[in-house]
Design an enzyme around this catalytic site. Sequence first.
Site, short mmCIF file in Angstrom:
data_model
loop_
_atom_site.label_atom_id
_atom_site.label_comp_id
_atom_site.label_asym_id
_atom_site.label_seq_id
_atom_site.Cartn_x
_atom_site.Cartn_y
_atom_site.Cartn_z
N ALA A 13 30.44 -4.87 18.41
CA ALA A 13 30.99 -4.28 19.76
C ALA A 13 31.93 -3.22 19.03
CB ALA A 13 32.08 -5.78 19.38
N GLY A 14 31.76 -2.91 17.38
CA GLY A 14 32.49 -1.41 16.88
C GLY A 14 32.13 -0.55 17.81
N ARG A 18 32.23 6.87 13.29
CA ARG A 18 31.97 7.90 12.15
C ARG A 18 29.67 8.16 12.10
NH1 ARG A 18 33.24 5.05 6.81
NH2 ARG A 18 33.88 3.33 8.17
N TYR A 102 26.23 -8.76 10.49
CA TYR A 102 27.22 -7.70 11.32
C TYR A 102 25.07 -6.89 12.20
CZ TYR A 102 31.22 -8.04 8.50
OH TYR A 102 32.78 -8.29 8.47
N ASN A 362 -20.95 16.15 16.29
CA ASN A 362 -20.95 16.63 15.64
C ASN A 362 -20.17 17.99 16.00
OD1 ASN A 362 -19.82 19.18 13.60
ND2 ASN A 362 -21.90 17.80 12.48
N SER A 390 -19.82 26.17 16.64
CA SER A 390 -17.77 26.27 16.40
C SER A 390 -17.77 27.73 17.49
CB SER A 390 -18.17 26.89 14.89
OG SER A 390 -18.84 25.88 14.23
#
Length: 458
Positions: A13-14, A18, A102, A362, A390
């Site tokens: 609950a903090g 920071r 915590y 392939n 290709s």
Amino acid sequence: MTHDQVAAVVLAAGKGTRMKSALPKVLHPLANRPMILHLLETVRGIGVERAVVVVSPDGGQVADAVAPAATAIQHEALGTGHAVSAAREALADFEGDVLVLYGDTPLISAETLTAMLAKRQSPARPAVVVLGMRPVAANEYGRLVTAADGSLEAIVEWRDATPAQRALPLCNSGVMAIDGKALFGLLDRVGNANAKGEYYLTDIVAIARADGLSCAVVEGDEAELLGVNSRIDLAAAEAVLQNRLREQAMRDGATLTAPETVFFSADTRLGKDVTVGPNVVFGPRVVVEDGAEIRAFSHLEGAKVASGAVIGPFARLRPGADIGQDAHIGNFVEVKKATVEQGAKINHLTYIGDARIGAGANIGAGTITCNYDGFEKHFTDVGAGAFIGSNSSLVAPVKIGDGAIVGAGSTVTHDVPADGLTVVRGDEKTVEGGGRRFRARRQLATGQGARRRTGSEG
Ligand code: UD1
Ligand code: MG
């Protein structure tokens, strides 16, 4: 082991100011999982099924994330003792041991928690077992005041401590195992006449002692008691966790060539004899089966890699990539939401998305599945044994049949039947001597002399 007579109360609950974040502190991820879920998993891992997470009134997001764990609301942050009191109703019918943890201290190990619960059963039957630590820099932690026999007399908060007490090396980690039958009676007598004007959980030790109850200390390793208050702490916790995950992967039978450069998610699953090269990143939900190889600089998330497959170097597997046995995914290949069947090869410079690549197919260098028309995604189906030349574009939805061949450089928009051959190109035209004539014309026009035909000029 089962601990059905143990409940966990997790304080969350903090404000976490920071962190300077819109995301609640305990939801910041470590190894791609909210830190509080690591803690809850550890607790569940020792057989504790009942957990109550104490959140602030605006803690809805945390409540959603921790479900099915219960939550209790601390309406005002008046201290750690006050926070534990918020769980009173949730534990009204409970008489077992209560572990207080915590939410921002997520690296604690199952072994340490088990040792604390075992201490509760020791002959002195301590009503409160506190997890102590001897940090390198003891800073402003609360100090544990012990008796000659090592039992715990009191916890003094830094701000309230005398110089002599501040010099004590043993510090309060904050973690406690408390007799559930005594807990709320002790908390009822905690006041707030102290430096912070808060209701300290730590005061229950002196109150229990005054009642003639015994209290004890179990010592833990500072590394697992690292609390996350800032992004700097978050990075430090991440580093600790990554090291654990690397070691676990190696213990489970994977080879990591340069473990310190490999990053895991908490849920990464590697089989035996998997080899992972340097600088590989595993995002969430990756499963790699036995004997697969993940080469250097590959990035995987939401992907499955079957045994014997080779991925990378420099490959990217995105969510839904399902790479079959012995398939090869090579450099600068991206695969998303696609099944690549057994033995298929996609070795160079390719994007495969929303597709199936059949067994043994392939896929040539530079092949692109054009899966998105700006509105919807469409599927590409490449049959078993197909060969895609290709630099081909497969414009989805499109189906290439089993054994079909697509010539290099094709943009394929229609289905190709099994064993068919499709080439989509402009006609190739060669003008004999045309190169020489072109050069002569340009020399004349620009006034430049003859050039060597090295092709090396920019
Ligand atoms: C606490 C301990 C201290 C210990 C230190 C270890 C007390 C009085 N002090 O001090 O002895 O050395 O932890 O890190 O217990 N929280 C709430 N509601 C509140 C206040 C806190 O849920 O009203 C939660 C916080 O979110 C946090 C935890 O409790 O997860 C600890 O609170 P914090 O304010 O960090 O306590 P410290 O002053 O560091
Ligand atoms: Mg703190």
